[in-house]
Design an enzyme around this catalytic site. Structure first.
Site, mmCIF file in Angstrom:
data_model
loop_
_atom_site.group_PDB
_atom_site.id
_atom_site.type_symbol
_atom_site.label_atom_id
_atom_site.label_comp_id
_atom_site.label_asym_id
_atom_site.label_seq_id
_atom_site.Cartn_x
_atom_site.Cartn_y
_atom_site.Cartn_z
ATOM 1 N N HIS A 17 0.843 -1.212 0.000
ATOM 2 C CA HIS A 17 0.000 0.000 0.000
ATOM 3 C C HIS A 17 0.875 1.259 0.000
ATOM 4 O O HIS A 17 0.590 2.223 -0.706
ATOM 5 C CB HIS A 17 -0.882 0.063 1.257
ATOM 6 C CG HIS A 17 -1.897 -1.033 1.383
ATOM 7 N ND1 HIS A 17 -2.049 -1.777 2.529
ATOM 8 C CD2 HIS A 17 -2.832 -1.499 0.525
ATOM 9 C CE1 HIS A 17 -3.029 -2.642 2.385
ATOM 10 N NE2 HIS A 17 -3.521 -2.503 1.166
ATOM 11 N N LYS A 41 -18.365 -5.854 8.679
ATOM 12 C CA LYS A 41 -17.192 -6.692 8.945
ATOM 13 C C LYS A 41 -16.566 -6.287 10.266
ATOM 14 O O LYS A 41 -16.651 -5.123 10.671
ATOM 15 C CB LYS A 41 -16.145 -6.473 7.846
ATOM 16 C CG LYS A 41 -16.393 -7.243 6.578
ATOM 17 C CD LYS A 41 -15.134 -7.181 5.734
ATOM 18 C CE LYS A 41 -15.355 -7.706 4.338
ATOM 19 N NZ LYS A 41 -14.167 -7.446 3.509
ATOM 20 N N ARG A 90 -1.992 -6.130 -8.165
ATOM 21 C CA ARG A 90 -0.858 -6.985 -7.789
ATOM 22 C C ARG A 90 -0.600 -8.064 -8.822
ATOM 23 O O ARG A 90 0.536 -8.405 -9.112
ATOM 24 C CB ARG A 90 -1.136 -7.659 -6.439
ATOM 25 C CG ARG A 90 -1.086 -6.720 -5.277
ATOM 26 C CD ARG A 90 -1.607 -7.365 -4.030
ATOM 27 N NE ARG A 90 -3.014 -7.742 -4.205
ATOM 28 C CZ ARG A 90 -3.798 -8.187 -3.252
ATOM 29 N NH1 ARG A 90 -3.316 -8.371 -2.037
ATOM 30 N NH2 ARG A 90 -5.062 -8.479 -3.479
ATOM 31 N N SER A 128 -3.165 -7.618 3.239
ATOM 32 C CA SER A 128 -3.401 -7.417 4.674
ATOM 33 C C SER A 128 -3.858 -8.716 5.328
ATOM 34 O O SER A 128 -3.510 -8.999 6.477
ATOM 35 C CB SER A 128 -4.468 -6.340 4.892
ATOM 36 O OG SER A 128 -4.036 -5.121 4.360
#
Ligand code: PNS
Length: 164
Positions: A17, A41, A90, A128
């Site tokens: 990030h 969440k 990515r 993450s």
């Protein structure tokens, strides 16, 4: 002013990030790192913790602001006068989801465009969720996150490392 938003969950922020933030901050006059508060969440770090962690890690970048948001990303973008959303790619496995999100956001608001920056190969594997998983077992996350984030992440799992 050329303003962009780099949105995400950042639970926690990783070197991948940070690489995207540093590069986007060179491209745009102002970059807003938008931290999603998703009440559906349960994150490892609260939204306030994530905002503070990111501010602390990015201290030296003067044209970067860190804010939290709830609800639609396009609304957050327009409230902040940003016409561009930045996302990192990515690998090809990110592509379907990212394209769908960019297209959805474009339909929701024709005033917002998404651009993608390629994550460097050295961070292509990094997420993450990987950081959380490795840390939860006491594994070494020193190559994934800055030292301050490393310490706070272990603390969340009740892990005390000798050299921290
Ligand atoms: O780091 P993440 O979890 O991959 O980031 C995803 C994020 C936070 C950018 C995205 O889920 C988001 O902004 N959600 C807010 C709700 C929204 O705008 N949804 C419509 C776009 S599909």
């Amino acid at each position: 002013m050329n303003k962009a938003i780099y949105p995400g969950s950042f639970d926690p922020i990783t070197y991948g990030h940070i690489d995207i933030i540093e590069r986007a901050a060179e491209i745009f006059d102002e970059l807003i790192v938008g931290v999603l508060e998703n009440r559906a969440k349960t994150p490892l770090f609260s939204v306030d913790e994530r905002v503070n962690i990111i501010k602390d890690v990015l201290g030296q970048l003067t044209n970067v602001k860190v804010l939290s948001y709830e609800g639609l990303l396009v609304d957050f973008a327009s409230q902040n006068g940003a016409g561009v959303i930045v996302r990192g790619l990515r690998a090809v496995t990110d592509f379907d989801y990212e394209l769908q999100m960019a297209q959805t956001n474009r339909v929701l608001s024709s005033g917002v465009d998404t651009i993608f920056l390629a994550t460097p190969l050295k961070y292509a594997y990094l997420s993450s969720s990987t950081v959380r998983e490795v840390a939860s077992y006491g594994g070494d996350i020193g190559k994934f996150v800055p030292p301050s984030v490393e310490k706070l992440t272990y603390e969340k799992f009740g892990i005390i490392k000798g050299n921290q």
